[in-house]
Design an enzyme around this catalytic site. Structure first.
Site, PDB file in Angstrom:
ATOM      1  N   TYR A 164      -3.153 -10.733   7.641  1.00 60.50           N
ATOM      2  CA  TYR A 164      -2.498  -9.940   6.593  1.00 60.50           C
ATOM      3  C   TYR A 164      -2.750  -8.446   6.846  1.00 60.50           C
ATOM      4  CZ  TYR A 164      -1.608  -8.515   1.657  1.00 60.50           C
ATOM      5  OH  TYR A 164      -1.151  -7.922   0.503  1.00 60.50           O
ATOM      6  N   ARG A 203      -6.405 -13.879   5.929  1.00 53.81           N
ATOM      7  CA  ARG A 203      -6.700 -12.634   5.209  1.00 53.81           C
ATOM      8  C   ARG A 203      -8.204 -12.585   5.009  1.00 53.81           C
ATOM      9  NH1 ARG A 203      -4.233 -11.157  -0.835  1.00 53.81           N
ATOM     10  NH2 ARG A 203      -4.581  -8.900  -0.686  1.00 53.81           N
ATOM     11  N   HIS A 248      -0.038 -25.419   3.141  1.00 53.21           N
ATOM     12  CA  HIS A 248      -1.449 -25.006   3.083  1.00 53.21           C
ATOM     13  C   HIS A 248      -2.326 -26.063   3.777  1.00 53.21           C
ATOM     14  CE1 HIS A 248      -0.615 -21.686   0.493  1.00 53.21           C
ATOM     15  NE2 HIS A 248      -0.585 -22.318  -0.649  1.00 53.21           N
ATOM     16  N   GLY A 271      -0.871  -6.341  -3.687  1.00 57.23           N
ATOM     17  CA  GLY A 271      -0.469  -6.316  -2.275  1.00 57.23           C
ATOM     18  C   GLY A 271      -1.204  -5.258  -1.469  1.00 57.23           C
ATOM     19  N   SER A 285      -7.769 -12.227  -5.172  1.00 57.94           N
ATOM     20  CA  SER A 285      -6.361 -12.536  -5.431  1.00 57.94           C
ATOM     21  C   SER A 285      -6.243 -13.920  -6.067  1.00 57.94           C
ATOM     22  CB  SER A 285      -5.583 -12.469  -4.110  1.00 57.94           C
ATOM     23  OG  SER A 285      -4.247 -12.801  -4.308  1.00 57.94           O
ATOM     24  N   GLY A 309      -1.009 -14.395   2.049  1.00 60.04           N
ATOM     25  CA  GLY A 309       0.224 -13.706   2.443  1.00 60.04           C
ATOM     26  C   GLY A 309       1.421 -14.637   2.585  1.00 60.04           C
ATOM     27  N   THR A 310       1.349 -15.800   1.965  1.00 61.42           N
ATOM     28  CA  THR A 310       2.428 -16.796   2.064  1.00 61.42           C
ATOM     29  C   THR A 310       3.782 -16.206   1.660  1.00 61.42           C
ATOM     30  OG1 THR A 310       0.718 -18.269   1.191  1.00 61.42           O
ATOM     31  CG2 THR A 310       2.923 -19.207   1.489  1.00 61.42           C
ATOM     32  N   TRP A 327       4.848 -13.083   1.309  1.00 62.00           N
ATOM     33  CA  TRP A 327       5.283 -11.976   2.175  1.00 62.00           C
ATOM     34  C   TRP A 327       5.810 -12.498   3.508  1.00 62.00           C
ATOM     35  CZ3 TRP A 327       1.259  -8.059   4.563  1.00 62.00           C
ATOM     36  CH2 TRP A 327       1.932  -6.976   5.117  1.00 62.00           C
ATOM     37  N   ARG A 331       0.868  -9.082  -7.186  1.00 64.72           N
ATOM     38  CA  ARG A 331      -0.103  -8.390  -8.019  1.00 64.72           C
ATOM     39  C   ARG A 331      -0.212  -6.952  -7.530  1.00 64.72           C
ATOM     40  NH1 ARG A 331      -5.773  -7.565  -8.336  1.00 64.72           N
ATOM     41  NH2 ARG A 331      -5.876  -8.265  -6.175  1.00 64.72           N
TER      42      ARG A 331
HETATM   43  N1  LIG Z   1       5.596  -8.347   0.170  1.00 66.69           N
HETATM   44  C1  LIG Z   1       4.272  -8.362   0.060  1.00 66.69           C
HETATM   45  N2  LIG Z   1       3.515  -7.533   0.807  1.00 66.69           N
HETATM   46  C2  LIG Z   1       2.165  -7.542   0.710  1.00 66.69           C
HETATM   47  N3  LIG Z   1       1.485  -8.366  -0.116  1.00 66.69           N
HETATM   48  C3  LIG Z   1       2.198  -9.221  -0.872  1.00 66.69           C
HETATM   49  C4  LIG Z   1       3.614  -9.266  -0.824  1.00 66.69           C
HETATM   50  N4  LIG Z   1       4.043 -10.213  -1.678  1.00 66.69           N
HETATM   51  C5  LIG Z   1       2.951 -10.736  -2.259  1.00 66.69           C
HETATM   52  N5  LIG Z   1       1.840 -10.127  -1.788  1.00 66.69           N
HETATM   53  C6  LIG Z   1       0.440 -10.371  -2.164  1.00 66.69           C
HETATM   54  O1  LIG Z   1      -0.002 -11.595  -1.580  1.00 66.69           O
HETATM   55  C7  LIG Z   1      -0.923 -12.239  -2.468  1.00 66.69           C
HETATM   56  C8  LIG Z   1      -0.351 -13.584  -2.876  1.00 66.69           C
HETATM   57  O2  LIG Z   1      -0.610 -14.451  -1.808  1.00 66.69           O
HETATM   58  P1  LIG Z   1       0.327 -15.653  -1.396  1.00 66.69           P
HETATM   59  O3  LIG Z   1       1.727 -15.204  -1.335  1.00 66.69           O
HETATM   60  O4  LIG Z   1      -0.266 -16.223  -0.153  1.00 66.69           O
HETATM   61  O5  LIG Z   1       0.137 -16.673  -2.604  1.00 66.69           O
HETATM   62  S1  LIG Z   1       0.447 -18.233  -2.522  1.00 66.69           S
HETATM   63  O6  LIG Z   1      -0.491 -18.844  -1.567  1.00 66.69           O
HETATM   64  O7  LIG Z   1       1.831 -18.401  -2.130  1.00 66.69           O
HETATM   65  O8  LIG Z   1       0.196 -18.730  -3.879  1.00 66.69           O
HETATM   66  C9  LIG Z   1      -1.089 -11.303  -3.662  1.00 66.69           C
HETATM   67  O9  LIG Z   1      -2.168 -10.445  -3.296  1.00 66.69           O
HETATM   68  P2  LIG Z   1      -3.010  -9.598  -4.350  1.00 66.69           P
HETATM   69  O10 LIG Z   1      -2.138  -8.482  -4.792  1.00 66.69           O
HETATM   70  O11 LIG Z   1      -4.211  -9.093  -3.592  1.00 66.69           O
HETATM   71  O12 LIG Z   1      -3.401 -10.520  -5.452  1.00 66.69           O
HETATM   72  C10 LIG Z   1       0.250 -10.589  -3.662  1.00 66.69           C
HETATM   73  O13 LIG Z   1       0.264  -9.396  -4.380  1.00 66.69           O
END
Ligand SMILES: Nc1ncnc2c1ncn2[C@@H]1O[C@H](COP(=O)(O)OS(=O)(=O)O)[C@@H](OP(=O)(O)O)[C@H]1O
Length: 373
Positions: free
Chosen positions: A276, A209, A187, A339, A217, A124-125, A127, A337
Site C-alpha cells: 500500500y 500494508r 482474503h 487513506g 483501519s 487496500g482492497t 483501492w 476513512r
Molecule cells: N482510493 C484509495 N486510496 C487510498 N486508500 C484507500 C482508498 N480507498 C480506500 N482506502 C483506504 O483503505 C482502507 C480500507 O481497506 P480495504 O479497502 O482493504 O478494506 S476491505 O478489506 O475491503 O474491507 C481504509 O484505510 P484507512 O483510511 O486507514 O482506514 C480506506 O480509507
C-alpha cells in the site's frame, strides 16, 4: 426440461432485495448498511435461477460445512460472535462456510486467465480493486469518461470477493457469467487458496500494508459495523491484544503476508507482492508494474497520452470516496476513512507500537520481507 421454482425466477431488483434480506438476517444488521450498491451490479449475473432441488442441494452443502466449522477451535470474533481456526488461520463465522465451498473443486474451478486480488482486510482492497479493474478494462471503458463503471459501481462490485460476495448465503454462483479475465477478490491465505488457482498458475496480486495502520483501519471499520449491528464498540486495547495473539479476521496477519511473500519469491510469474505504502509513494511505477504483470502493459503512446495518470486520478481516495455510489447510507462508505500512511500514531501508545514492531520483527525475521513505515 427443468422445472424452475417461480420463487427463483425473479428480476434483479427483487434478487437484490432478497440478498439484502438474507444478509441482514445473518448479520443482524439493518438492510441499508449492506455492501450492495446497485441492483444491476455485474456479479449478480452469476446468481442464475436454480430449481428447488438445486437450491436444496446448495443449502445442504453449506450446512455440511457449517457443521464442520462448529467443530473447529474458536475465539471471540471482532464483529461476528466467533472466529474459527481453519488450516492455521482465523475466519469470521460468517465467511468460513463459503471459504470451504470455494476450496471444494466440485464448486469452484479456476480458469487459467483468472486474476485474483488477494489482501488481508484493510490493506487496500478497495483501492486496488478499482485500479485492477480500470487497467484491465481500459480499452472497453475510457478512463476519463463520466460513464466509467467506477462512477456507478463500488470497486467491490467490479472485483467481487469470492468468500464475501459470491460464495455466501447458501449460494453456488455460476462464475462463467463473468467476463474474461475474471477479476476476483479474496482474503483467503495463500496456503488455503483453491487448488485449481495454484495448478493453473493464475495470476495473483497480493497487497500488504504496515500492521500499525492496518490495525487502526480495521478497528475503526469494525466499530462502524458493530454500531450498525447495535453492538457496543470493541475497545482498542482488546482488539490490539487479539491482533497480537494472531486472532484477527483472516489472521495471523503476519502469516498471511508471509505466505504470499514466499509464493512471490518462488513463483514471481504467478504472484506479485505489492505494498500500500509503495503505491502511495509512486503510483505511476506500480500501476505500470501491475499492468505488465496482468499481461496488458501500457504502450508508450498510452503513457504519453496520460492514461496511467488518468487511472491514478480515477482511483484516488478523493475521487472514489466522493463518488455518489460510495456515499449513500450503505456500508460502502465504511471502506473510505482517511487513506493515509502513518495515521496509526494518533491512536497507538508507544508501548503498543513497540510491541507490534517487536512481533513484526520476530515473525518476518529472515524472510526478506519488511513491513515498517
Ligand atoms: N482510493 C484509495 N486510496 C487510498 N486508500 C484507500 C482508498 N480507498 C480506500 N482506502 C483506504 O483503505 C482502507 C480500507 O481497506 P480495504 O479497502 O482493504 O478494506 S476491505 O478489506 O475491503 O474491507 C481504509 O484505510 P484507512 O483510511 O486507514 O482506514 C480506506 O480509507
Amino acid at each position: 426440461m427443468r422445472r424452475l421454482s417461480f420463487k427463483r425466477l425473479i428480476c434483479m431488483d427483487a434478487l437484490m432485495e432478497r440478498e439484502k434480506e438474507e444478509l441482514s438476517l445473518s448479520l443482524e444488521m439493518p438492510k441499508t448498511y449492506l455492501p450492495i450498491s446497485m441492483a444491476d451490479a455485474p456479479y449478480l449475473k452469476c446468481f442464475v435461477p436454480k430449481t428447488e432441488e438445486q437450491q436444496k442441494e446448495e443449502e445442504n452443502t453449506y450446512k455440511r460445512y457449517e457443521e464442520t466449522m462448529s467443530s473447529l477451535p474458536r475465539e471471540k470474533g471482532w464483529f461476528t460472535e466467533h472466529i474459527y481456526r481453519h488450516q492455521g488461520f482465523w475466519y469470521p463465522s460468517y465467511y468460513l462456510p463459503g471459504v470451504m465451498v470455494v476450496q471444494d473443486q466440485n464448486h469452484f474451478q479456476a480458469h487459467a486467465s483468472d486474476i485474483l486480488l488477494a489482501t488481508s482486510p484493510k490493506c487496500g482492497t478497495t483501492w486496488f480493486s478499482a485500479i485492477v479493474f480500470a487497467v484491465v478494462n481500459r480499452k472497453l471503458y475510457t478512463i476519463s469518461s463520466q460513464k466509467h463503471p467506477l462512477c456507478t459501481f463500488s470497486p467491490h462490485d467490479l472485483v467481487p470477493r469470492l468468500e464475501h460476495t459470491l460464495y455466501i448465503n447458501n449460494r453456488i454462483p455460476d462464475l462463467d457469467m463473468l467476463p474474461s479475465p475474471r477479476l476476483l477478490g479474496t482474503h483467503i491465505p495463500y496456503s488455503s487458496l483453491p487448488q485449481s488457482v495454484l495448478d493453473l498458475g493464475c495470476r495473483v496480486i497480493y497487497i500488504c500494508r504496515n500492521p500499525k495502520d492496518t490495525f487502526v483501519s480495521m478497528w475503526h471499520f469494525i466499530n462502524k459495523i458493530r454500531a450498525a449491528m447495535s453492538k457496543s464498540p470493541l475497545p482498542l486495547e482488546e482488539a490490539f491484544d487479539m491482533l497480537c495473539a494472531g486472532a484477527s479476521d483472516f489472521g495471523p496477519f503476519w502469516d498471511h503476508a508471509l505466505g504470499y511473500w514466499r509464493a512471490s519469491l518462488h513463483r514471481p510469474q504467478c504472484v506479485l507482492f505489492l505494498k500500500y505504502e509503495e503505491m502511495k509513494a509512486d503510483p505511476a511505477v506500480h500501476v505500470e508494474r501491475l499492468a505488465k504483470f496482468m499481461g496488458c502493459p501500457f504502450s508508450s503512446e498510452e503513457v504519453k497520452e496520460g492514461v496511467v495518470d488518468d487511472i491514478i486520478r480515477l482511483c484516488s481516495f478523493e475521487s472514489l470516496s466522493s463518488s455518489e455510489v460510495n456515499k449513500p447510507g450503505s456500508m460502502l462508505k465504511f471502506y473510505f476513512r482517511q487513506g493515509k500512511v502513518g495515521d496509526s500514531v494518533n491512536y497507538l501508545t508507544s508501548g503498543m507500537i513497540e510491541r507490534l514492531e517487536q512481533i513484526t520483527e520476530n515473525k518476518l525475521h529472515g524472510s526478506g520481507l519488511t513491513l515498517s513505515v
